[in-house]
Motif scaffolding. Sequence first.
Motif, PDB file in Angstrom:
ATOM      1  N   GLU A   6      -7.735   3.181   8.759  1.00  0.00           N
ATOM      2  CA  GLU A   6      -7.113   4.370   8.198  1.00  0.00           C
ATOM      3  C   GLU A   6      -5.614   4.146   8.248  1.00  0.00           C
ATOM      4  O   GLU A   6      -5.082   3.728   9.279  1.00  0.00           O
ATOM      5  CB  GLU A   6      -7.478   5.608   9.015  1.00  0.00           C
ATOM      6  CG  GLU A   6      -6.805   6.866   8.506  1.00  0.00           C
ATOM      7  CD  GLU A   6      -7.173   8.082   9.332  1.00  0.00           C
ATOM      8  OE1 GLU A   6      -6.274   8.615  10.008  1.00  0.00           O
ATOM      9  OE2 GLU A   6      -8.357   8.470   9.301  1.00  0.00           O
ATOM     10  N   THR A   7      -4.954   4.394   7.132  1.00  0.00           N
ATOM     11  CA  THR A   7      -3.505   4.272   7.091  1.00  0.00           C
ATOM     12  C   THR A   7      -2.933   5.600   6.623  1.00  0.00           C
ATOM     13  O   THR A   7      -3.559   6.309   5.830  1.00  0.00           O
ATOM     14  CB  THR A   7      -3.053   3.157   6.126  1.00  0.00           C
ATOM     15  OG1 THR A   7      -3.511   3.473   4.809  1.00  0.00           O
ATOM     16  CG2 THR A   7      -3.608   1.808   6.545  1.00  0.00           C
ATOM     17  N   LYS A   8      -1.761   5.920   7.122  1.00  0.00           N
ATOM     18  CA  LYS A   8      -1.044   7.093   6.628  1.00  0.00           C
ATOM     19  C   LYS A   8       0.306   6.597   6.134  1.00  0.00           C
ATOM     20  O   LYS A   8       0.980   5.816   6.811  1.00  0.00           O
ATOM     21  CB  LYS A   8      -0.892   8.149   7.715  1.00  0.00           C
ATOM     22  CG  LYS A   8      -2.232   8.780   8.068  1.00  0.00           C
ATOM     23  CD  LYS A   8      -2.104   9.971   8.962  1.00  0.00           C
ATOM     24  CE  LYS A   8      -3.501  10.534   9.231  1.00  0.00           C
ATOM     25  NZ  LYS A   8      -3.453  11.646  10.160  1.00  0.00           N
ATOM     26  N   ALA A  38      -3.777  -4.801   6.941  1.00  0.00           N
ATOM     27  CA  ALA A  38      -3.985  -3.427   6.465  1.00  0.00           C
ATOM     28  C   ALA A  38      -2.655  -2.794   6.066  1.00  0.00           C
ATOM     29  O   ALA A  38      -2.556  -2.160   5.009  1.00  0.00           O
ATOM     30  CB  ALA A  38      -4.676  -2.589   7.536  1.00  0.00           C
ATOM     31  N   GLU A  39      -1.637  -2.991   6.874  1.00  0.00           N
ATOM     32  CA  GLU A  39      -0.319  -2.442   6.558  1.00  0.00           C
ATOM     33  C   GLU A  39       0.243  -3.073   5.286  1.00  0.00           C
ATOM     34  O   GLU A  39       0.736  -2.384   4.390  1.00  0.00           O
ATOM     35  CB  GLU A  39       0.649  -2.662   7.719  1.00  0.00           C
ATOM     36  CG  GLU A  39       2.014  -2.062   7.480  1.00  0.00           C
ATOM     37  CD  GLU A  39       2.946  -2.191   8.669  1.00  0.00           C
ATOM     38  OE1 GLU A  39       4.042  -1.605   8.597  1.00  0.00           O
ATOM     39  OE2 GLU A  39       2.602  -2.871   9.661  1.00  0.00           O
ATOM     40  N   ILE A  42      -1.735  -1.745   2.140  1.00  0.00           N
ATOM     41  CA  ILE A  42      -1.467  -0.377   1.691  1.00  0.00           C
ATOM     42  C   ILE A  42      -0.087  -0.304   1.047  1.00  0.00           C
ATOM     43  O   ILE A  42       0.109   0.419   0.067  1.00  0.00           O
ATOM     44  CB  ILE A  42      -1.651   0.674   2.821  1.00  0.00           C
ATOM     45  CG1 ILE A  42      -1.691   2.090   2.219  1.00  0.00           C
ATOM     46  CG2 ILE A  42      -0.581   0.576   3.879  1.00  0.00           C
ATOM     47  CD1 ILE A  42      -2.803   2.344   1.246  1.00  0.00           C
ATOM     48  N   VAL A  56       4.794   3.257   6.359  1.00  0.00           N
ATOM     49  CA  VAL A  56       3.455   3.344   6.919  1.00  0.00           C
ATOM     50  C   VAL A  56       3.615   3.924   8.319  1.00  0.00           C
ATOM     51  O   VAL A  56       4.248   3.323   9.175  1.00  0.00           O
ATOM     52  CB  VAL A  56       2.769   1.965   6.953  1.00  0.00           C
ATOM     53  CG1 VAL A  56       1.390   2.080   7.579  1.00  0.00           C
ATOM     54  CG2 VAL A  56       2.680   1.378   5.550  1.00  0.00           C
ATOM     55  N   VAL A  59      -1.663   3.083  11.356  1.00  0.00           N
ATOM     56  CA  VAL A  59      -2.706   2.124  11.010  1.00  0.00           C
ATOM     57  C   VAL A  59      -3.657   2.122  12.195  1.00  0.00           C
ATOM     58  O   VAL A  59      -3.262   1.787  13.313  1.00  0.00           O
ATOM     59  CB  VAL A  59      -2.158   0.696  10.782  1.00  0.00           C
ATOM     60  CG1 VAL A  59      -3.294  -0.268  10.481  1.00  0.00           C
ATOM     61  CG2 VAL A  59      -1.135   0.665   9.657  1.00  0.00           C
TER      62      VAL A  59
END
Length: 151
Positions: A6-8, A38-39, A42, A56, A59
């Motif tokens: 999950e990334t924001k 992942a970073e 995204i 970001v 993560v």
Amino acid sequence: MSQWFETKVKYDKTMLETGAMKSVTEAFLVDALSFTEAEARIIKEMEPYTSGDLTVTVVRKVRLEDVIYHEGGDRWYKVKINMITIDEKTGAEKRSASFSLVQASEFKLALDYFLEAMKSVLFDFEIVNITEMPYIDVFSENLSGAAAKEE
């Protein structure tokens, strides 16, 4: 083997209603091999849709056994089940939690799509809960978010 993260992401977004720029933080799910990948993924996925700063902020690993894409779905639902097995030594029932993500336009359809996908499993299970998740999109290693929605 890929994992789900999950990334924001915090960025400036043009609001459709007013045309004004507003700083927003939105959640996305990314299929990657590591936190670093992942970073990077995204950022790569979001850069074409943003201008200005893109940060970001989160993560984190998310435990998912399956992601069920469905054309026309605009929401994501996390389904928790307990897989029911029998302990061969004691004969007692054993429950193990498992999580799936389902794309659907409403709760009832998420349940229907999940049950359809589970028709071929060879174990008993019980649905513990279904929760709508705040994900804007899901980016798979094999499919971009837009392609995944069209699958």
